[in-house]
Design an enzyme around this catalytic site. Sequence first.
Site, PDB file in Angstrom:
ATOM      1  N   CYS A 406       0.831  -1.199   0.000  1.00  0.00           N
ATOM      2  CA  CYS A 406       0.000   0.000   0.000  1.00  0.00           C
ATOM      3  C   CYS A 406       0.870   1.254   0.000  1.00  0.00           C
ATOM      4  O   CYS A 406       1.448   1.587  -1.027  1.00  0.00           O
ATOM      5  CB  CYS A 406      -0.947  -0.053   1.188  1.00  0.00           C
ATOM      6  SG  CYS A 406      -2.458   0.856   0.911  1.00  0.00           S
ATOM      7  N   HIS A 536      -3.619  -5.079   0.303  1.00  0.00           N
ATOM      8  CA  HIS A 536      -3.098  -5.539   1.589  1.00  0.00           C
ATOM      9  C   HIS A 536      -3.199  -7.065   1.626  1.00  0.00           C
ATOM     10  O   HIS A 536      -4.139  -7.599   2.211  1.00  0.00           O
ATOM     11  CB  HIS A 536      -3.928  -4.968   2.736  1.00  0.00           C
ATOM     12  CG  HIS A 536      -3.689  -3.526   3.004  1.00  0.00           C
ATOM     13  ND1 HIS A 536      -2.712  -3.088   3.860  1.00  0.00           N
ATOM     14  CD2 HIS A 536      -4.294  -2.424   2.525  1.00  0.00           C
ATOM     15  CE1 HIS A 536      -2.728  -1.762   3.903  1.00  0.00           C
ATOM     16  NE2 HIS A 536      -3.681  -1.328   3.096  1.00  0.00           N
ATOM     17  N   GLU A 538      -1.798  -9.114   3.380  1.00  0.00           N
ATOM     18  CA  GLU A 538      -1.669  -9.696   4.725  1.00  0.00           C
ATOM     19  C   GLU A 538      -3.019 -10.048   5.348  1.00  0.00           C
ATOM     20  O   GLU A 538      -3.090 -10.848   6.269  1.00  0.00           O
ATOM     21  CB  GLU A 538      -0.894  -8.752   5.649  1.00  0.00           C
ATOM     22  CG  GLU A 538      -1.597  -7.465   6.064  1.00  0.00           C
ATOM     23  CD  GLU A 538      -1.398  -6.322   5.071  1.00  0.00           C
ATOM     24  OE1 GLU A 538      -1.052  -6.598   3.896  1.00  0.00           O
ATOM     25  OE2 GLU A 538      -1.600  -5.154   5.461  1.00  0.00           O
TER      26      GLU A 538
END
Length: 609
Positions: A406, A536, A538
Amino acid sequence: MKYIVVSGGVVSGIGKGVIASSTGLLLKTIGLKVTAIKIDPYMNIDAGTMRPTEHGEVYVLNDGGEVDLDLGNYERYLNVTLSRDNNITTGKIYREVIEKERKGEYLGKTVQIVPHVTNAIQDWIERVAKIPVDNSGEEPDVCIVELGGTVGDIESAPFVEAMRQFQFRVGHDNFALLHVSLVPDMHGEQKTKPTQTTVHSLRGLGLLPDLIACRLLGPQSLLPTTKEKISMFCHVAPEQVFGVHDVSSVYHVPLLLQSQGIVEYLRKRLNLAALNLPETMLLKGQTLQKRWKELTTGQERLFDTVSIALVGKYTDLKDSYMSVTKALEHCAFRVHRRLIIHWVESSDLEPETQETNAAKYHDAWRAVVGAGGILVPGGFGSRGTEGMLLAIKYAREQKIPFLGICLGFQLAVIEWARHVMGITDATSSEFFIDTQSPLVMFMPEISKTHMGGTMRLGLRPTVFEPGTENWSRVRKLYGGASKIWERHRHRYEVNPAYVQRLQDSGLVFAGKDEKGERMQILELPDHPYFVGLQAHPEFCTRPLNPSPPFLGFVSASCNQGVLEEQINVQLHNFKPPHPEGSMVSESILRSSIPEKTIVNGHVNGIVGE
Ligand SMILES: *[C@@H]1O[C@H](CO)[C@@H](O)[C@H](O)[C@H]1NC(C)=O
Ligand SMILES: *[C@@H]1O[C@H](CO)[C@@H](O)[C@H](O)[C@H]1NC(C)=O
Ligand SMILES: *[C@@H]1O[C@H](CO)[C@@H](O)[C@H](O)[C@H]1NC(C)=O
């Protein structure tokens, strides 16, 4: 549907969420489909407007819901996809009740906490519990309901009362209560009084614990004498009392609970035998159990390490990078290394720090230079970004594996523009609104004049460019797919006006949005591993299925051989963690998901890039 309500006593923050998700995982290992609901007795409607310093990380769901890290725990442990409705807050319930009242749906009756609010809570739970959360597309068998806060708080009272009624609504065989309590150790003696008191007040509110999980803050396990004492004074059988002491990693908690017979107890208590699970589900459960066991026991014997420098802000509050840490952890399991994270405050890398605090500056740089890989995660605001740019430059020039997420991705573009293309004043209009060189800009379709700006939130597709199949490591890590889905949360993007020049100078955008207008994945072909993602990733990592770009990054941080090996594994085995139904094109999404509005005045505090 079977409901397992998890409540807490004595104090919060002792790992109720981990105990609840571990219980859910254990039920999955016997072939059940499990979902989860988190109740937070706050007045807030969603977590997006809360400051990360106060709140830890803002976790984004497929549907763009902004929640906190507890739902992330459930998604990761249970390998499910939850929605914003899986998070119930007092605010959401009240809003629903008040809206109904305004519409006249209560027929002019007096609207009260009991029964109107408590009924709304129960209806909500029943409705959301039935939503399919995995690839099967079927209704789950079990719903874990985690009740935030501690029993006895003013805030949680309506929820506790709702649960009291709920046990009768769904019937005894379909409702179990797991109460998490604290057993403090004072000078070597395990004290049961706090547990007695909290169970006592629970009973006073009409809820009887079926299981009491006793948290011990330390390595010592629950003593048989303590267990007997709790059993006697809390009026439960000894088999209903469990000890949860500190273990080397949270992934051991399911095994710890299992070894104390929690599955057998719940099997009996909830009459699970009557569910008649299909053979395929039983086998799936067994495989899961085997893989989980291998994962956790494998972790004990790790000698080699992999070290990562996490160059971010708020590194004092490590919770705000919870998902990033988890993603790194899952990758380290996969490559059989012990993970070492160096938390580097990015502003410490800036020359000004050298003047004001030389020791800090040198320590920060030592951590960056000593690490196997450099990660720049998402963040907001301009503070510390110069330090991040220096770290990115170092990674690019010295050929150190790099992953930018990001903001980290956007900064990698700015760094390239400054040092490779010679646009020395390149920056983002987020940091400097009147800049001449806005390499990163506010998304054009979002109105700049209108303060209630919107964010691009939730699961969005990325399409790999033609030709990337032959060289892109990221694409191979995603199993070679031409289109992938990851969760986004941003309001700024790479300025389309510069894309051609960036590409001409050698920067490669390997993945774009469906229209090819938004730059979403950057990858340098002639670097061991230099990757940036606007998304993102994650948020979608799983212990047994680590996030692909993170896996590539951690592997490359070990060495090039490990990266090659993992690429090979991924090419054959990668499966996206999202159910089919959630992977839909953005044009359809845009019309169905309400874009989030940002409240005037809060903009600086909450914009996450
Ligand atoms: C649910 O939403 C509330 C309100 O914003 C937030 O405070 C809470 O942390 C959220 N809980 C989860 C589990 O996301
Ligand atoms: C996790 O869920 C996804 C999507 O529902 C599925 O494809 C995958 O096989 C699951 N993984 C495991 C380890 O169960
Ligand atoms: C990429 O590889 C495929 C087959 O592996 C080949 O047909 C194609 O020509 C290659 N493309 C490029 C641009 O090298």
